[in-house]
Design a protein around this motif. Structure first.
Motif, short mmCIF file in Angstrom:
data_model
loop_
_atom_site.label_atom_id
_atom_site.label_comp_id
_atom_site.label_asym_id
_atom_site.label_seq_id
_atom_site.Cartn_x
_atom_site.Cartn_y
_atom_site.Cartn_z
N LEU A 23 -32.07 31.40 -2.63
CA LEU A 23 -32.06 30.77 -1.31
C LEU A 23 -32.33 29.28 -1.46
CD1 LEU A 23 -33.92 33.32 0.99
CD2 LEU A 23 -31.49 32.77 0.91
N THR A 24 -33.28 28.95 -2.32
CA THR A 24 -33.61 27.55 -2.56
C THR A 24 -32.39 26.80 -3.07
OG1 THR A 24 -35.82 28.27 -3.14
CG2 THR A 24 -35.24 26.03 -3.74
N LEU A 25 -31.67 27.43 -3.99
CA LEU A 25 -30.49 26.79 -4.55
C LEU A 25 -29.42 26.58 -3.49
CD1 LEU A 25 -30.26 28.60 -7.99
CD2 LEU A 25 -30.88 26.23 -7.56
N LEU A 26 -29.26 27.60 -2.62
CA LEU A 26 -28.28 27.49 -1.55
C LEU A 26 -28.61 26.31 -0.64
CD1 LEU A 26 -27.58 31.16 -0.46
CD2 LEU A 26 -25.90 29.46 -1.16
N CYS A 27 -29.92 26.15 -0.37
CA CYS A 27 -30.33 25.11 0.56
C CYS A 27 -30.21 23.74 -0.08
CB CYS A 27 -31.78 25.31 0.98
SG CYS A 27 -32.00 26.87 1.79
N ALA A 28 -30.09 23.67 -1.38
CA ALA A 28 -30.09 22.39 -2.07
C ALA A 28 -28.70 21.78 -2.13
CB ALA A 28 -30.65 22.57 -3.48
N ALA A 29 -27.77 22.34 -1.37
CA ALA A 29 -26.37 21.93 -1.44
C ALA A 29 -26.10 20.43 -1.38
CB ALA A 29 -25.58 22.63 -0.34
N PRO A 30 -26.73 19.66 -0.46
CA PRO A 30 -26.33 18.27 -0.28
C PRO A 30 -26.36 17.43 -1.55
CG PRO A 30 -27.83 18.93 1.43
CD PRO A 30 -27.75 20.06 0.48
N LEU A 31 -27.31 17.68 -2.44
CA LEU A 31 -27.40 16.87 -3.64
C LEU A 31 -26.20 17.09 -4.55
CD1 LEU A 31 -31.14 16.83 -4.71
CD2 LEU A 31 -29.73 14.98 -3.83
N ALA A 32 -25.69 18.30 -4.54
CA ALA A 32 -24.55 18.63 -5.39
C ALA A 32 -23.26 18.03 -4.81
CB ALA A 32 -24.41 20.13 -5.52
N SER A 33 -23.15 18.08 -3.53
CA SER A 33 -22.03 17.71 -2.64
C SER A 33 -20.72 17.17 -3.23
CB SER A 33 -22.55 16.77 -1.57
OG SER A 33 -22.49 15.43 -1.97
N ALA A 34 -20.12 16.37 -2.44
CA ALA A 34 -18.82 15.70 -2.47
C ALA A 34 -17.81 16.06 -3.57
CB ALA A 34 -19.02 14.20 -2.40
N GLN A 35 -18.01 15.52 -4.77
CA GLN A 35 -16.93 15.56 -5.76
C GLN A 35 -16.47 16.99 -6.11
OE1 GLN A 35 -19.70 13.83 -6.16
NE2 GLN A 35 -19.15 11.68 -6.30
N ASN A 36 -17.43 17.88 -6.26
CA ASN A 36 -17.05 19.23 -6.68
C ASN A 36 -16.53 20.04 -5.50
OD1 ASN A 36 -18.30 18.36 -9.06
ND2 ASN A 36 -20.27 19.12 -8.32
N GLY A 40 -40.01 23.46 10.39
CA GLY A 40 -39.59 23.00 9.06
C GLY A 40 -38.89 21.67 9.14
N TYR A 41 -38.23 21.31 8.03
CA TYR A 41 -37.58 20.01 7.93
C TYR A 41 -36.18 20.13 7.35
CZ TYR A 41 -42.32 18.49 8.64
OH TYR A 41 -43.56 18.32 9.17
N THR A 42 -35.33 19.19 7.73
CA THR A 42 -34.00 19.12 7.12
C THR A 42 -34.03 17.99 6.10
OG1 THR A 42 -33.25 17.61 8.88
CG2 THR A 42 -32.84 19.95 9.20
N ASP A 43 -34.82 18.15 5.05
CA ASP A 43 -34.92 17.11 4.05
C ASP A 43 -33.68 17.09 3.17
OD1 ASP A 43 -37.22 15.83 4.75
OD2 ASP A 43 -38.54 17.05 3.50
N SER A 44 -33.49 15.99 2.43
CA SER A 44 -32.28 15.83 1.63
C SER A 44 -32.16 16.89 0.54
CB SER A 44 -32.25 14.45 0.99
OG SER A 44 -32.15 13.46 2.00
N ASP A 45 -33.30 17.31 -0.01
CA ASP A 45 -33.23 18.28 -1.11
C ASP A 45 -33.03 19.70 -0.62
OD1 ASP A 45 -35.78 18.26 -0.03
OD2 ASP A 45 -36.77 18.76 -1.93
N GLN A 46 -33.60 20.03 0.54
CA GLN A 46 -33.43 21.38 1.06
C GLN A 46 -33.80 21.49 2.53
OE1 GLN A 46 -36.41 24.36 -0.18
NE2 GLN A 46 -37.33 22.80 -1.47
N ILE A 47 -33.26 22.55 3.15
CA ILE A 47 -33.74 22.97 4.47
C ILE A 47 -35.00 23.77 4.19
CG2 ILE A 47 -33.22 24.41 6.49
CD1 ILE A 47 -31.30 22.11 6.37
N VAL A 48 -36.13 23.30 4.69
CA VAL A 48 -37.38 23.92 4.29
C VAL A 48 -38.14 24.40 5.53
CG1 VAL A 48 -38.54 21.67 4.18
CG2 VAL A 48 -39.51 23.58 2.93
#
Lengths: 346, 374
Positions: free
Chosen positions: A9-22, A210-218
């Motif tokens: 779940l943590t990995l799923l929430c971490a999507a934004p950092l991976a984003s764009a190019q892939n 919670g928060y919508t921080d850049s690393d994850q929805i927490v």
């Protein structure tokens, strides 16, 4: 097992950092945007205009086109419900919105819903949805404090974060959410607390979930009051709701407003104080009375005296939200004890 | 003579008799006590455990709310609380237990005390006759102690930490009401499964998130950012939230006996903060260091150099933020620097979690997982 689930779940929430190019290998979550209007969809004549910005409107297609980053996080579609400021959102719009959202979330491949709304009454529509949406899937209500055309406008990031929140599996079962200013708040407890600042939506005493921080929805909190799938209210066949009005209390308030609302056909009244004589006259005509408060925090406690007078305690709901719950309660019962139970549970 | 005046007379006579021992003055003695049910066996059994604190302190005169306690000054024993609060008998069967550290001062508590109390809480919670436990504690470090118990006590039963900002004998002392409400919360079935709780000033907070925010005001404990989870109101105890981070029965540290923990220290970041303090921590054997960073979690360049030296000798570094709100996030730069984000934990709580994490290993992925989950 639980550990690996949490990790994934943590990995799923971490999507934004991976984003764009892939380019995403798997199908993106399907999130539908339901637009009702508000500041987030309003244009001002120049970019310093932060008030009286009624110089044009933004439709859902333009809103989505303005935010290409959405393509990386969700498969976004839209339905336009209305394009009005929040003071113009009425029962008809709310009912249509609820039915459209329920239809969307009932589809097996839908992930969540995002609702744009003017901020002035956003909390009312959010609480209404919290009581009538029939799904565990996330419903996120979003708005903006600055118009679409303004310098340093908050709308785009709010909308981006709202879609992320709606697309996140961790948001399921949390009830209807309000996302602005990086914070995830519960629809029931959140109120607009400032006319112009961007940190306006707060759950006084209780805080955000919670928060919508850049690393994850927490998330740190889960609401315990009944909502969505645990709610007994159903608007699927309704075309209107009983009239309920609110009176404000102040020194020397003499009950004129109470009498006038009763004469206008109110089935229930939410009071922030009391005028004993006018309340008795209203009750004699079968009008249900809920006691809320104008302070903005803290509960109206239940008392033997209040119960003996058939007055319902609004718990910690502000008057505008007590009104929503009373309207829905009156679709089920006229019994003050039963309605008090609902105020204790929702 | 009216009944109120009669009760006042009785109260005055009681005061004369009790004059040498100052009990709480602010409980209105003319009010009738709550009815005690005929069958007291039906009431929940609550353990009232003293770890001391201001709530267990006396000050004279009653305006002394800053300079109370100290060596040789008589304390408030657990039985004094029960004596001063006869109303407790109307809501619970209260069993008292004294777990004060020898000096009865929070600042003198050591890990030995926490380990002893954690073990005892695990024992008490396993007793089917006990419904809940209230623990009193000095307010300065009670959030840390409560968080440690939140991670190490294996129970769904309510454990409620309580204290006071004014001594038990202080004018308008907050202790009696806080204690009464804490027992109500511990006796509330709704309080089950919400982790270790904190109840003061009619707010119910979670051990993980509660923090002391004011030195002397009675509204000092807050869940910074995330708020309270409920209220102890006059009519009822109400909950609005449950915590989602792992605790008690879901904690992998629960029920274990940690007689000692790896040393972990805290370094504070400020303009020109030197690295040698961090070097000294490592030289003294620290296995982990929590850096209380500026802003979103930054250290000075000398601290950053010292952090690299510490990491080279196997020390795990966690970053928290001195902003008292907001999270330290997981960023690519921080990952590259092998620094574990401390989430939104205060450094003193990040320290406890890191100590427990290091009992497993110094593996960064595992420590990061633990900070994401707890």
């Amino acid at each position: 097992m639980i550990r690996s689930l949490l990790l994934s779940l943590t990995l799923l929430c971490a999507a934004p950092l991976a984003s764009a190019q892939n380019a995403p290998a798997v199908a993106l979550p399907k999130v539908k945007l339901f637009t009702t209007g508000g500041t987030i969809q309003s244009k001002g004549a120049h970019r310093q205009k932060l008030m009286e910005y009624s110089d044009g409107k933004v439709g859902p297609a333009e809103l989505i086109a303005d935010l290409p980053e959405l393509k990386d996080i969700a498969d976004v579609s839209y339905t336009e419900i209305s394009n009005v400021g929040s003071p113009s959102v009425n029962t008809e719009i709310q009912l249509r919105l609820a039915k459209e959202i329920n239809a969307w979330l009932a589809l097996p491949d839908s992930a969540g819903a995002v609702v744009t709304h003017g901020t002035a009454t956003l909390e009312e529509t959010a609480f209404f949805l919290n009581l009538v949406v029939k799904s565990d899937k996330p419903v996120v209500v979003v708005g903006a404090m600055r118009p679409f055309t303004a310098v340093s406008r908050d709308g785009p990031f709010n909308l981006y974060n709202a879609v992320r929140t709606a697309a996140s599996p961790t948001s399921r079962g949390m009830g209807v959410l309000i996302v602005l200013n990086d914070e995830i708040n519960a629809a029931r407890d959140t109120t607009k607390s400032n006319t112009y600042r961007m940190e306006t939506f707060v759950a006084r005493d209780l805080g955000p979930l919670g928060y919508t921080d850049s690393d994850q929805i927490v998330y740190y909190r889960k609401p315990t009051y009944r909502h969505t799938t645990r709610s007994e209210f159903d608007v699927s066949t309704l075309t209107t709701l009983p009239r309920v009005d609110v009176t404000y209390d102040y020194q020397e308030q003499d009950g004129t407003a109470i009498d006038a609302f009763v004469a206008a056909g109110a089935k229930g009244l939410v009071l922030t104080g009391s005028n004993a004589d006018a309340v008795k006259r209203a009750q004699a005509k079968g009008v249900l009375i809920v006691n809320s408060d104008r302070k903005g925090a803290g509960r109206v406690v239940e008392s033997a005296k209040g119960a003996s007078q058939n007055r319902i305690s609004a718990d910690n709901l502000p008057p505008q939200k007590a009104r929503i719950l009373l309207r829905l309660a009156l679709t089920r019962t006229q019994d003050p004890k039963e309605i008090q139970r609902m105020f204790n549970e929702y | 003579m009216t009944s109120v005046a009669y009760h006042r007379c009785i109260a005055a006579a009681c005061w004369l008799l009790l004059a040498p021992v100052a009990h709480a003055q602010e409980i209105p003695t003319y009010a009738p006590p709550p009815p005690i049910p005929a069958d007291t066996q039906a009431l929940p059994t609550i353990v009232l455990m003293s770890m001391g604190g201001t709530i267990a302190s006396r000050g004279t005169p009653r305006l002394n709310i800053t300079n109370y306690g100290g060596k040789g000054v008589p304390r408030v024993d657990p039985q004094d609380w029960v004596h001063d609060l006869p109303e407790l008998a109307g809501i619970a069967n209260v069993i008292i237990e004294d777990q004060r550290a020898p000096q009865d001062r929070t600042s003198s508590e050591t890990h030995e005390d926490f380990a002893r109390v954690a073990k005892r809480l695990n024992q008490l919670a396993a007793d089917p006759r006990i419904a809940g436990i209230v623990v009193t504690h000095g307010t300065n470090t009670m959030a840390e102690t409560a968080y440690y118990m939140n991670l190490t006590v294996n129970t769904d039963k309510p454990i409620v930490f309580v204290g006071s900002q004014r001594p038990w004998t202080g004018l308008s002392g907050d202790g009696p009401r806080n204690l009464y409400d804490a027992v109500r919360v511990a006796a509330s079935p709704e309080a089950r499964g919400k982790g270790v709780l904190h109840a003061m000033n009619q707010f119910i907070n979670t051990a993980r998130d509660v923090d002391k925010t004011s030195a002397y005001r009675v509204n000092t404990f807050k869940g910074v950012d995330v708020g309270a989870i409920g209220f102890a109101d006059p009519d009822r105890v109400r909950f609005y939230r449950e915590p989602v981070r792992r605790h008690t029965t879901q904690s992998e540290f629960a029920g274990k006996d940690y007689s000692s923990l790896p040393p972990v220290e805290v370094a504070y970041a400020y303009r020109d903060a030197p690295g040698y303090l961090i070097d000294a921590m490592v030289a003294h054997g620290a296995k982990g260091i929590v850096v209380e960073g500026t802003g979103a979690g930054s250290a000075t360049s000398s601290q950053t150099e010292a952090i690299k030296r510490a990491q080279a000798s196997g020390v795990v570094v966690v970053m928290t933020a001195r902003t008292d709100g907001g999270r330290v996030q997981d960023t690519p730069r921080r990952r590259e620097a092998l620094i574990v984000p401390g989430d939104n934990l205060k450094p003193e709580k990040a320290r406890i979690l890191l100590q427990l994490a290091l009992t497993q290993s110094s593996d960064l992925a595992n420590v990061t997982r633990i900070f994401n989950e707890y």
